[in-house]
Every structure is written in structure tokens, then in C-alpha cells.
Design a protein around this motif. Structure first.
Motif, PDB file in Angstrom:
ATOM      1  N   GLY A 131       0.803  -1.215   0.000  1.00 25.42           N
ATOM      2  CA  GLY A 131       0.000   0.000   0.000  1.00 25.42           C
ATOM      3  C   GLY A 131       0.829   1.255   0.000  1.00 25.42           C
ATOM      4  O   GLY A 131       2.031   1.236  -0.316  1.00 25.42           O
ATOM      5  N   VAL A 132       0.181   2.355   0.363  1.00 25.12           N
ATOM      6  CA  VAL A 132       0.806   3.683   0.381  1.00 25.12           C
ATOM      7  C   VAL A 132       0.459   4.350   1.702  1.00 25.12           C
ATOM      8  O   VAL A 132      -0.680   4.273   2.176  1.00 25.12           O
ATOM      9  CB  VAL A 132       0.306   4.541  -0.800  1.00 25.12           C
ATOM     10  CG1 VAL A 132       0.770   5.992  -0.670  1.00 25.12           C
ATOM     11  CG2 VAL A 132       0.801   3.949  -2.125  1.00 25.12           C
ATOM     12  N   THR A 133       1.464   5.021   2.283  1.00 22.11           N
ATOM     13  CA  THR A 133       1.298   5.717   3.557  1.00 22.11           C
ATOM     14  C   THR A 133       1.741   7.161   3.416  1.00 22.11           C
ATOM     15  O   THR A 133       2.803   7.432   2.843  1.00 22.11           O
ATOM     16  CB  THR A 133       2.153   5.048   4.656  1.00 22.11           C
ATOM     17  OG1 THR A 133       1.781   3.674   4.778  1.00 22.11           O
ATOM     18  CG2 THR A 133       1.971   5.747   5.991  1.00 22.11           C
ATOM     19  N   ALA A 134       0.940   8.084   3.944  1.00 24.23           N
ATOM     20  CA  ALA A 134       1.344   9.486   4.069  1.00 24.23           C
ATOM     21  C   ALA A 134       1.582   9.752   5.547  1.00 24.23           C
ATOM     22  O   ALA A 134       0.694   9.523   6.382  1.00 24.23           O
ATOM     23  CB  ALA A 134       0.263  10.411   3.525  1.00 24.23           C
ATOM     24  N   HIS A 135       2.784  10.211   5.880  1.00 21.57           N
ATOM     25  CA  HIS A 135       3.121  10.430   7.291  1.00 21.57           C
ATOM     26  C   HIS A 135       3.892  11.745   7.447  1.00 21.57           C
ATOM     27  O   HIS A 135       4.518  12.234   6.496  1.00 21.57           O
ATOM     28  CB  HIS A 135       3.948   9.263   7.841  1.00 21.57           C
ATOM     29  CG  HIS A 135       5.331   9.182   7.259  1.00 21.57           C
ATOM     30  ND1 HIS A 135       6.428   9.732   7.869  1.00 21.57           N
ATOM     31  CD2 HIS A 135       5.787   8.628   6.112  1.00 21.57           C
ATOM     32  CE1 HIS A 135       7.503   9.515   7.133  1.00 21.57           C
ATOM     33  NE2 HIS A 135       7.144   8.848   6.049  1.00 21.57           N
TER      34      HIS A 135
END
Length: 315
Positions: A131-135
Motif C-alpha cells: 500500500g501507500v502511507t502518508a506520514h
């Protein structure tokens, strides 16, 4: 919000396009110069060209640590920096400069698979989803609080290329969803469980060299992970490099010495695999398609004209 975007290759390109399509204002773009590195020539849509097409100021840097860039950032007066596929360390005086800090977009389900080539490593390791994570960025790489995250399943025949297309389509909704939360005034996000964190290095030649002591199931995933346009996994046959373009786990079990060219099964040629292959309890790897060192691609059943002999890790 006023946004400065740091990014490179197709991941950065998709991020910039999402920002340009949003209600946020892109005031400057920072990207890397073109590279001849094998992995950086893959998925190489130009961030610089897209920014120029939309008359957004572009700065080219290998590292974002010089005084001129810092001055340009201060003049741009961003509310937030958004980074995706920035390849070098961003110092605290840069990532903490905007009023809302810096949002980093990473193509893994953090805290797992921080660092480099997360999709390839995840596929090699048999993960069930990616998946993809924005942090929010902090002093530790890929370790900041999670603002938004989305996952997609890994199918039984998915290649790294398939996973790239699945996850790159998540960049826009994850990025803009995270920015909208931040713009709304939200400041408390999900802390990463650092006990679950894993960190991976860049892929290199030795990472795609086939070791016949691996179980066939692991080798089959390695070959899918090194799908075109990535460099193919390879072995050696009679001292010459042989790339393996397609393979499946054998239906039957085969015993003997790892690397032995053993038996035709269906459309493939079975190679004995696994450190404990002598027990006869292991499945083999049925190679279906190869590429020779002179660039010829052909079915394995045509390449291996006779059974016997060995495939080896080194010449």
C-alpha cells in the motif's frame, strides 16, 4: 494550502499531478537530476517537465542542504512540503520550515518496509498486501506519525510491475486525503509502532542473483518481483549468465542437489531447490522462460535440450 513538492520519477510525477489537480497551490518543485542508475531509469516520468508545463518554479538538487535552496524555500513561504520518492536525506531545517511541517508519501504500509524498493522486498517476502502511507516527516527515516494509509491485496500471480500500478493509483487519494485533514486543522495522527518497523536497503546485483538453496516458493516470488522493466533474476548455466523470466513452483516434489536441471514438467523444466532438497520433500522450481546472455528469449523447454547438469549462483 501553499505547497512545495519534493519528488522524483513516476511517484513524484503522480504526486505533483494530484497536487495540481487539487485545491492546493503548488508554489515550487524540487527534484533530482536525471540519473543513469538502472533502477532510477525505471518509472522515470519527469517531475521537472510536469512542473514546467504548469509554470511552477523548479529547483534541481541531489541534496537539499545548501543555503540557496533554503532561501528559495523561505521565499516560497509554504504551508507544507509534500515529498514522494525523494532519494536523499532532508535536513530538519528544511522539513520543519513550513508552518504545517512536511508530509512524506511512501509506497509501503508503514511501519513495515521503510527505506528502499518496498514493493519488491514485500513481494519477495510473501506479504499478502502492500500500500501507500502518508506520514509527517521527523528526524528518523519513514518513522513519523501516519496521516493516511491505504492497502491493496497481493494476488498469487502479481509481479512487482502489477503492484507498482496498483499502488501508484493510491498516491492521489492518499496524498490529497492527508492534506485535507491537515488543512482542516487536525494535528494529532497515528503514531507508528516502532517495534513493528522494518527497514530495507536499495536493490543491487547480488539481490537478484538466484540462490538455489532457497525454497522454490521463495524463488518463484523473486522472479515475479524482478519482472520487466526491472532487471531479471539470474543464474548461471555452463558458466554463462542466464536470466529467468518466468517460473512456477512444480506440482511434484523433487529430491537431490539444489540447482540440478532435473525434469520436464508441463511447460517448464524443473530445477531442484531448497537447502534440504536431499530429503525429497521439496517442490522444485519449474522454469518456463529464459533469456540468454546474448539477449535471446525462449521457452525453457527449448533452451534446455537435455536434462542434467547444474545451474549455479556464480559462473
Amino acid at each position: 494550502m501553499r505547497v512545495v513538492m519534493f519528488g522524483y520519477q513516476t511517484w513524484g510525477h503522480r504526486t505533483l499531478q494530484a497536487l495540481l489537480d487539487s485545491d492546493h497551490e503548488v508554489v515550487m518543485v524540487v527534484t533530482h537530476p536525471k540519473s543513469e542508475h538502472a533502477y532510477e531509469k525505471i518509472w522515470s516520468d519527469s517531475v521537472a517537465d510536469l512542473a514546467a508545463d504548469h509554470e511552477v518554479p523548479v529547483v534541481i538538487r541531489n541534496r537539499p542542504d545548501d543555503e540557496e535552496l533554503l532561501t528559495l524555500l523561505k521565499e516560497a513561504d509554504p504551508d507544507i512540503i509534500v515529498a514522494n520518492n525523494w532519494r536523499t536525506w532532508i535536513p530538519p531545517r528544511v522539513y520543519s520550515l513550513p508552518r504545517r511541517g512536511t508530509l512524506n508519501v511512501h509506497d509501503s504500509l508503514l511501519p513495515k518496509y521503510a527505506g528502499f524498493s518496498p514493493l519488491i522486498w514485500a513481494l519477495v517476502n510473501g506479504e499478502k498486501e502492500v500500500g501507500v502511507t502518508a506520514h509527517m516527516m521527523n528526524e528518523e527515516l519513514d518513522a513519523g506519525d501516519i496521516v493516511a494509509q491505504r492497502a491493496v491485496p497481493v494476488g498469487p500471480s502479481d509481479t512487482a510491475t502489477d503492484l507498482f500500478h496498483k499502488t501508484v493509483d493510491l498516491i492521489a487519494p492518499v496524498t490529497i486525503g492527508a492534506l485535507d485533514l491537515i488543512a482542516s486543522g487536525q494535528t494529532e495522527f497515528t503514531r507508528q509502532d516502532r517495534s513493528e518497523a522494518t527497514f530495507f536497503h536499495k536493490r543491487a546485483e547480488d539481490d537478484i542473483r538466484i540462490d538455489w538453496n532457497w525454497p522454490a516458493e521463495d524463488l518463484e516470488r523473486l522472479i515475479r518481483a524482478q519482472s520487466a522493466p526491472y532487471p531479471a533474476a539470474f543464474t548461471h548455466h555452463r558458466g554463462r549468465r542466464l536470466e529467468v523470466l518466468g517460473a512456477v513452483v512444480s506440482q511434484n516434489r523433487y529430491g537431490g542437489t539444489p540447482g540440478r536441471v532435473f525434469y520436464r514438467e508441463g511447460d517448464g523444466v524443473v530445477i531442484v531447490a531448497g537447502a534440504d532438497a536431499r530429503t525429497g520433500r521439496n517442490h522444485g522450481l519449474a522454469i518456463t522462460r529464459v533469456r540468454t546472455d546474448d539477449g535471446r528469449e525462449l521457452p525453457a523447454t527449448e533452451y534446455f535440450t537435455a536434462m542434467g547438469g547444474y545451474l549455479t549462483t556464480h559462473p
